[in-house]
Design a protein around this motif. Structure first.
Motif, PDB file in Angstrom:
ATOM      1  N   PHE A   1       0.840  -1.197   0.000  1.00 36.85           N
ATOM      2  CA  PHE A   1       0.000   0.000   0.000  1.00 36.85           C
ATOM      3  C   PHE A   1       0.878   1.251   0.000  1.00 36.85           C
ATOM      4  O   PHE A   1       1.975   1.239   0.562  1.00 36.85           O
ATOM      5  CB  PHE A   1      -0.902   0.036   1.241  1.00 36.85           C
ATOM      6  CG  PHE A   1      -2.019  -0.969   1.213  1.00 36.85           C
ATOM      7  CD1 PHE A   1      -3.117  -0.790   0.383  1.00 36.85           C
ATOM      8  CD2 PHE A   1      -1.974  -2.101   2.012  1.00 36.85           C
ATOM      9  CE1 PHE A   1      -4.153  -1.714   0.356  1.00 36.85           C
ATOM     10  CE2 PHE A   1      -3.001  -3.028   2.000  1.00 36.85           C
ATOM     11  CZ  PHE A   1      -4.093  -2.837   1.167  1.00 36.85           C
TER      12      PHE A   1
ATOM     13  N   GLY B   1      -3.613  -7.387  11.575  1.00 35.68           N
ATOM     14  CA  GLY B   1      -2.651  -6.637  10.785  1.00 35.68           C
ATOM     15  C   GLY B   1      -1.747  -7.501   9.936  1.00 35.68           C
ATOM     16  O   GLY B   1      -0.833  -7.003   9.285  1.00 35.68           O
ATOM     17  N   CYS B   2      -2.007  -8.823   9.897  1.00 38.53           N
ATOM     18  CA  CYS B   2      -1.116  -9.696   9.135  1.00 38.53           C
ATOM     19  C   CYS B   2      -1.545  -9.806   7.681  1.00 38.53           C
ATOM     20  O   CYS B   2      -0.901 -10.480   6.884  1.00 38.53           O
ATOM     21  CB  CYS B   2      -1.027 -11.080   9.770  1.00 38.53           C
ATOM     22  SG  CYS B   2      -2.527 -12.056   9.580  1.00 38.53           S
ATOM     23  N   GLY B   3      -2.663  -9.160   7.324  1.00 43.70           N
ATOM     24  CA  GLY B   3      -3.050  -9.128   5.918  1.00 43.70           C
ATOM     25  C   GLY B   3      -4.153 -10.089   5.522  1.00 43.70           C
ATOM     26  O   GLY B   3      -4.355 -10.345   4.332  1.00 43.70           O
ATOM     27  N   LYS B   4      -4.914 -10.586   6.495  1.00 39.63           N
ATOM     28  CA  LYS B   4      -6.006 -11.514   6.171  1.00 39.63           C
ATOM     29  C   LYS B   4      -7.066 -10.827   5.318  1.00 39.63           C
ATOM     30  O   LYS B   4      -7.464 -11.338   4.276  1.00 39.63           O
ATOM     31  CB  LYS B   4      -6.656 -12.036   7.462  1.00 39.63           C
ATOM     32  CG  LYS B   4      -5.698 -12.694   8.426  1.00 39.63           C
ATOM     33  CD  LYS B   4      -6.406 -13.206   9.667  1.00 39.63           C
ATOM     34  CE  LYS B   4      -6.983 -12.129  10.560  1.00 39.63           C
ATOM     35  NZ  LYS B   4      -5.977 -11.312  11.259  1.00 39.63           N
ATOM     36  N   SER B   5      -7.492  -9.660   5.788  1.00 39.54           N
ATOM     37  CA  SER B   5      -8.515  -8.940   5.027  1.00 39.54           C
ATOM     38  C   SER B   5      -7.984  -8.538   3.661  1.00 39.54           C
ATOM     39  O   SER B   5      -8.708  -8.590   2.658  1.00 39.54           O
ATOM     40  CB  SER B   5      -8.973  -7.695   5.788  1.00 39.54           C
ATOM     41  OG  SER B   5      -9.533  -8.051   7.020  1.00 39.54           O
ATOM     42  N   THR B   6      -6.728  -8.147   3.630  1.00 35.02           N
ATOM     43  CA  THR B   6      -6.123  -7.748   2.359  1.00 35.02           C
ATOM     44  C   THR B   6      -6.143  -8.908   1.365  1.00 35.02           C
ATOM     45  O   THR B   6      -6.504  -8.728   0.196  1.00 35.02           O
ATOM     46  CB  THR B   6      -4.678  -7.275   2.591  1.00 35.02           C
ATOM     47  OG1 THR B   6      -4.691  -6.199   3.522  1.00 35.02           O
ATOM     48  CG2 THR B   6      -4.030  -6.834   1.302  1.00 35.02           C
TER      49      THR B   6
HETATM   50  N1  LIG Z   1      -6.151   0.622   2.165  1.00 33.90           N
HETATM   51  C1  LIG Z   1      -5.015   0.520   2.907  1.00 33.90           C
HETATM   52  N2  LIG Z   1      -4.083   1.487   2.868  1.00 33.90           N
HETATM   53  C2  LIG Z   1      -2.948   1.397   3.594  1.00 33.90           C
HETATM   54  N3  LIG Z   1      -2.639   0.365   4.380  1.00 33.90           N
HETATM   55  C3  LIG Z   1      -3.523  -0.641   4.470  1.00 33.90           C
HETATM   56  C4  LIG Z   1      -4.756  -0.619   3.746  1.00 33.90           C
HETATM   57  N4  LIG Z   1      -5.449  -1.756   4.020  1.00 33.90           N
HETATM   58  C5  LIG Z   1      -4.677  -2.447   4.886  1.00 33.90           C
HETATM   59  N5  LIG Z   1      -3.517  -1.790   5.150  1.00 33.90           N
HETATM   60  C6  LIG Z   1      -2.431  -2.281   6.019  1.00 33.90           C
HETATM   61  O1  LIG Z   1      -2.117  -3.601   5.645  1.00 33.90           O
HETATM   62  C7  LIG Z   1      -1.869  -4.396   6.778  1.00 33.90           C
HETATM   63  C8  LIG Z   1      -2.795  -5.595   6.779  1.00 33.90           C
HETATM   64  O2  LIG Z   1      -4.114  -5.163   7.002  1.00 33.90           O
HETATM   65  P1  LIG Z   1      -5.351  -6.161   7.037  1.00 33.90           P
HETATM   66  O3  LIG Z   1      -5.341  -6.983   5.814  1.00 33.90           O
HETATM   67  O4  LIG Z   1      -6.561  -5.347   7.276  1.00 33.90           O
HETATM   68  O5  LIG Z   1      -5.028  -7.046   8.319  1.00 33.90           O
HETATM   69  P2  LIG Z   1      -5.949  -8.109   9.074  1.00 33.90           P
HETATM   70  O6  LIG Z   1      -7.239  -8.214   8.373  1.00 33.90           O
HETATM   71  O7  LIG Z   1      -5.165  -9.378   9.065  1.00 33.90           O
HETATM   72  O8  LIG Z   1      -6.095  -7.610  10.484  1.00 33.90           O
HETATM   73  C9  LIG Z   1      -2.042  -3.513   7.990  1.00 33.90           C
HETATM   74  O9  LIG Z   1      -0.770  -3.079   8.407  1.00 33.90           O
HETATM   75  C10 LIG Z   1      -2.859  -2.364   7.477  1.00 33.90           C
HETATM   76  O10 LIG Z   1      -2.544  -1.181   8.172  1.00 33.90           O
END
Ligand SMILES: Nc1ncnc2c1ncn2[C@@H]1O[C@H](COP(=O)(O)OP(=O)(O)O)[C@@H](O)[C@H]1O
Ligand SMILES: [Mg+2]
Lengths: 273, 254
Positions: free
Chosen positions: A13, A44-49
């Motif tokens: 990102f 914060g490990c990127g699951k949602s990502t």
């Molecule tokens: N749209 C975005 N812009 C910037 N950073 C992001 C964005 N979405 C997620 N992140 C970062 O990517 C990392 C993984 O986020 P996320 O996938 O939400 O984690 P999880 O779902 O495992 O808790 C985090 O450090 C978060 O801050």
């Protein structure tokens, strides 16, 4: 053909800026047809990502995502998946029933079909009596159940769920877990399920994928094969063995220690938080 | 029960205020051209009720036509502006500055542009004044879309048009009504005040000025009361419409 293939995907990102974040690094993941895969890891490990990459809501920085043999973008345009987010995200101006109907409406189903299907889904999540209510009149847990009903309504070949049961009480949670399993086995739906509960991951999944943070990557993939997925399954030694194995993978220690007997495992907390 | 608790306090306060007013005027022997007693105003209001009604109808018609025209234009322009991001960035400060100008000052100029028997200048002033609150609020509403809604519609592969109709517009409705609520009161004020600058002598504003010119102060006040009631009717009608248009809102003024 696999339901989902994530091939060497890296997601950065804000690339080139001071707040650059590498959310995922060189992630490979394959979900077979009809398989239920859980993603578990610290927040914060990127699951949602990873889930959003599969949904084509964001694009990978490098690597490719394939859904049902097509590019993720094509699959999204063909509405090849249903999705439920952490927040319910209901449309507050629509009644509960009309919220569940929306994806069906956009697929051009007739009014009668839509209503019948939506009512069926609301019964499934136990909210048939609230069809005429507006979301603001429902508790957070009930709203989340409506969102799940909405994701299931289109009977998609692939389900993407981001901590969908996080806001629910334990009773509802276990009931919906069983319902979800029932639906997935009946219809052969493939599922990617994000959770932070170890027991939920083990109970639901054919495979638990463990992730670690900074940068997000997959550290273990644990195949689960419970004798049965019901209350007896929740009590089985295999269940507790897998819980231990996942917990150790999360801590980063190798699964060398002997698994505890069932009676000991039952007392242990099963939450990854 | 709940209803009486909401209505009773303002009614009591209102009655007490009127009693205090009456006592102040009669005991303090305040000259009637400064402040007539409520009883005197009431007497005039009853005597002039036919005139007040007709004048309110004339001003109300102007206010309503101006309100509808200005609001429709405000909503349409906001929809157009929200389609193009750069236009939005430019139009919001622009509208805010225009909104701060005393547009009512245009009334005498507009009066000279039309015949003296024309109602058009009043309706125009009203429409221009109504435009801004409706435009600014609607635009804000159209711009603020819940990101989850946006993503969901993306997963449904919804077209831009579907997204606008099913998400953007209904989501903006509370903002539109915030604008309309402000606009409804402004419309009556604008329509009445625009009459102070000459032209047709049918409405509340011209009745107020002519009564004041004849030093008939209780009569002038009777028409002022008429203007207040007209404003109230406009405001309450807007609230009612808001209720009907947004049944999902549990609170009336959120
Ligand atoms: N749209 C975005 N812009 C910037 N950073 C992001 C964005 N979405 C997620 N992140 C970062 O990517 C990392 C993984 O986020 P996320 O996938 O939400 O984690 P999880 O779902 O495992 O808790 C985090 O450090 C978060 O801050
Ligand atoms: Mg998350």
């Amino acid at each position: 053909m696999s339901a989902v293939v994530v091939d060497k995907v890296t997601k950065t990102f804000n690339r080139g800026r001071t707040d650059e974040v590498t959310a995922l690094s060189e992630v490979d993941l394959t979900v077979a047809d009809g398989e239920l895969v859980s993603l578990i890891g610290p927040s914060g490990c990127g699951k949602s990502t990873l889930l959003r990459l599969i949904a084509d809501l964001i694009q990978p920085s490098t690597g490719t995502v394939t859904v049902a043999g097509q590019s993720a973008g094509q699959a999204r345009k063909e509405q090849a998946y249903g999705i439920a987010f952490q927040q319910a995200g209901l449309f507050e101006w629509r009644t509960v029933l009309r919220n569940v109907e929306l994806p069906l409406e956009l697929r051009g189903l007739s009014k009668r079909e839509r209503k019948a299907r939506a009512e069926e889904m609301l019964t499934l999540v136990g909210l048939e009596d609230f069809a005429g209510h507006y979301p603001a009149q429902l508790s957070g847990g009930m709203q989340q159940r409506v969102a799940i009903a909405r994701a299931l309504a289109v009977q998609p070949p692939l389900l993407l769920m981001d901590e969908p049961f996080g806001a629910l009480d334990e009773m509802t949670r276990e009931r919906l877990q069983s319902e979800l399993l029932g639906i997935c086995t009946q219809t052969g739906t493939s599922t990617v399920f994000v959770t932070h509960s170890i027991s939920e991951a083990v109970f639901l999944s054919n495979r638990v994928v463990v992730m670690s943070a900074r940068p997000g990557r997959i550290t273990a993939s644990i195949t689960v094969d419970l004798p049965s997925r019901d209350d007896a399954g929740r009590q089985s030694p295999a269940f507790f063995e897998k819980i231990t194995e996942v917990r150790q993978a999360l801590r980063g220690t190798p699964a060398a220690a002997p698994p505890p007997r069932a009676s000991e495992g039952a007392a242990a907390g099963t939450d990854a938080r | 029960m709940k209803w009486t608790r909401a209505v009773l306090p303002p009614v009591i306060v209102g009655v007490l205020a009127i009693v205090a007013w009456e006592l102040t005027v009669s005991l303090g022997r305040i000259a009637p051209f400064i402040l007539p007693a409520p009883s005197a105003i009431w007497k005039e209001l009853v005597a002039q009720r036919q005139n007040v009604w007709e004048a309110a109808l004339a001003s109300g018609t102007n206010a309503l036509i101006g309100l509808i025209a200005g609001a429709a234009l405000g909503i349409l322009v906001a929809m157009a502006a929200s389609r193009f991001k750069p236009l939005t960035e430019v139009s919001i400060p622009f509208a805010a500055v225009l909104n701060a100008l005393p547009i009512i000052a245009l009334a005498p100029i507009l009066n000279n542009m039309f015949e003296s028997t024309s109602s058009i200048p009043r309706r125009l002033v009203t429409a221009i004044i109504v435009f801004f609150p409706v435009f600014v609020n609607t635009l804000r509403g159209l711009r603020e879309v819940n990101p989850i809604h946006q993503e969901l519609m993306r997963t449904y592969a919804a077209s831009g048009w579907t997204f606008s109709v099913k998400v953007r517009l209904p989501g903006a409705l509370p903002y539109v009504f915030t604008g309309l609520r402000q606009a409804s009161s402004l419309a009556v004020i604008a329509a009445v005040v625009a009459e102070y600058f000459g032209g047709l002598q049918t409405g509340l504003g011209s009745r107020i000025t002519s009564a004041a010119a004849f030093t008939a102060y209780p009569r002038a006040w009777a028409f002022v009361i008429g203007a207040c009631l007209l404003g109230l009717v406009f405001y309450l009608t807007t609230l009612l419409l808001e209720r009907l248009a947004m049944p999902w809102r549990t609170r009336l003024i959120a």
